[in-house]
Scaffold this motif. Structure first.
Motif, short mmCIF file in Angstrom:
data_model
loop_
_atom_site.label_atom_id
_atom_site.label_comp_id
_atom_site.label_asym_id
_atom_site.label_seq_id
_atom_site.Cartn_x
_atom_site.Cartn_y
_atom_site.Cartn_z
N TRP A 207 64.49 24.69 7.49
CA TRP A 207 63.33 23.85 7.76
C TRP A 207 62.09 24.67 8.15
O TRP A 207 60.98 24.34 7.76
N VAL A 211 61.34 26.00 3.76
CA VAL A 211 60.43 24.94 3.33
C VAL A 211 58.96 25.38 3.39
O VAL A 211 58.21 25.19 2.42
N LYS A 215 55.97 25.99 -0.04
CA LYS A 215 54.92 24.96 -0.17
C LYS A 215 54.13 25.06 -1.49
O LYS A 215 53.88 24.05 -2.13
N THR A 218 56.40 23.74 -4.16
CA THR A 218 56.56 22.30 -4.00
C THR A 218 55.33 21.55 -4.52
O THR A 218 55.45 20.50 -5.16
#
Length: 299
Positions: A207, A211, A215, A218
């Motif tokens: 997390w 993640v 970014k 994503t």
């Protein structure tokens, strides 16, 4: 000296454009030309059968969109599809990629298995899922086996679009999984080692390290997902045999554009206006997503 330089620069520029001319010709003929012609059609009432005619009607085609009940239904179906499918396929792709990157046994085998849906034709996948969704198909037989109620997946308006969503999430997530997998392998091990020294467990490392590092990837995945989901056509067409049924539950904007362009007489201009409006919606959605992703990266 300046004249020699300018002549040399002009000669080099001319040679460059000469080499680029085949590509520029293809772009003009097959991409820019059709876009400009579609914009032209959007402001005309077009009759292509019999005597071809183009009657300028200004913005009346766009005004008609606001009064078209089926256009509103198609837009709502498409937006609902986008809101559900894009986050789900993005999250599933990230989870699959993280799982495959964890160094588990049989990793190469599972990479191949997960990626197989991407290699299969969309039309073939739709036909396979139609067989699975049949009242006597695989899914209902499995539900019966475990004592759960069965569904009329293809004939129930409340279920039909959800059935297409499930199929698309399953079939598109592996493509984005590969993109995530490539990005995951670029994350420095030192970041995870530092997190371990701080006492982070596996979930916290995912997390707080994985993640945030992903970014930009994503953002790309979400933008590609937005563009692809807004253009949903083939699955909806095959599922409903081109009607958008049952009860317009699988009617999407692109399917509606197809119906007006090729099934109804005299509505080619209106179909072009719908296509132009859809392009604007996709552009706005993409720009908003990019803006939000940039703002998040500042914090």
């Amino acid at each position: 000296m300046k004249e020699k330089i300018s002549k040399k620069a002009l000669r080099e520029a001319g040679s460059s454009y000469l080499l680029l001319s085949p590509t520029l010709f293809v772009l003009l003929l097959f991409i820019i030309g059709p876009i400009l012609f579609a914009v032209y059609l959007a402001f005309h009432k077009v009759e292509l059968l019999g005597i071809t005619s183009f009657e300028f009607v200004g913005f009346s085609n766009f005004e008609k969109i606001l009064e078209d009940t089926r256009a509103k239904i198609a837009l709502w179906n498409t937006v609902k599809y986008v809101i559900i499918v894009v986050p789900c396929q993005t999250l599933l792709a990230l989870v699959l990629a993280a799982t495959l990157n964890a160094g588990l046994k049989g990793e190469k085998f599972f990479r191949i298995v997960y990626f197989l849906p991407t290699l299969t034709s969309s039309a073939v996948l739709t036909l396979i899922f139609m067989w699975m969704y049949n009242q006597n198909g695989l899914i209902n037989n499995v539900l019966k086996l475990f004592g759960f109620p069965t569904y009329n997946w293809l004939g129930d308006p409340d279920v039909a679009l959800n059935a297409i969503m499930i199929m698309n999430i399953w079939s598109t997530a592996p493509f984005f999984m590969v993109i995530y997998l490539a990005a995951l392998q670029d994350i420095p091990d030192s970041l995870y080692e530092a997190a371990e020294l701080d006492g982070a467990n596996t979930l916290q490392k995912f997390w707080y390290v994985t993640v945030p590092y992903l970014k930009p990837v994503t953002s790309f995945v979400v933008i590609m997902g937005l563009i692809g989901t807004f253009q949903l056509f083939d699955q909806s067409y095959i599922f409903s045999k081109g009607s958008g049924g049952p009860n317009n539950s699988t009617l999407t904007v692109v399917l509606l554009i197809y119906q007006y362009a090729f099934k109804n007489l005299g509505t080619m201009g209106y179909a072009a206006a719908l296509a132009f409006a859809l392009a604007i919606i996709i552009l706005v959605a993409t720009l908003l997503q990019r803006k939000f992703s940039k703002e998040e990266s500042l914090y």
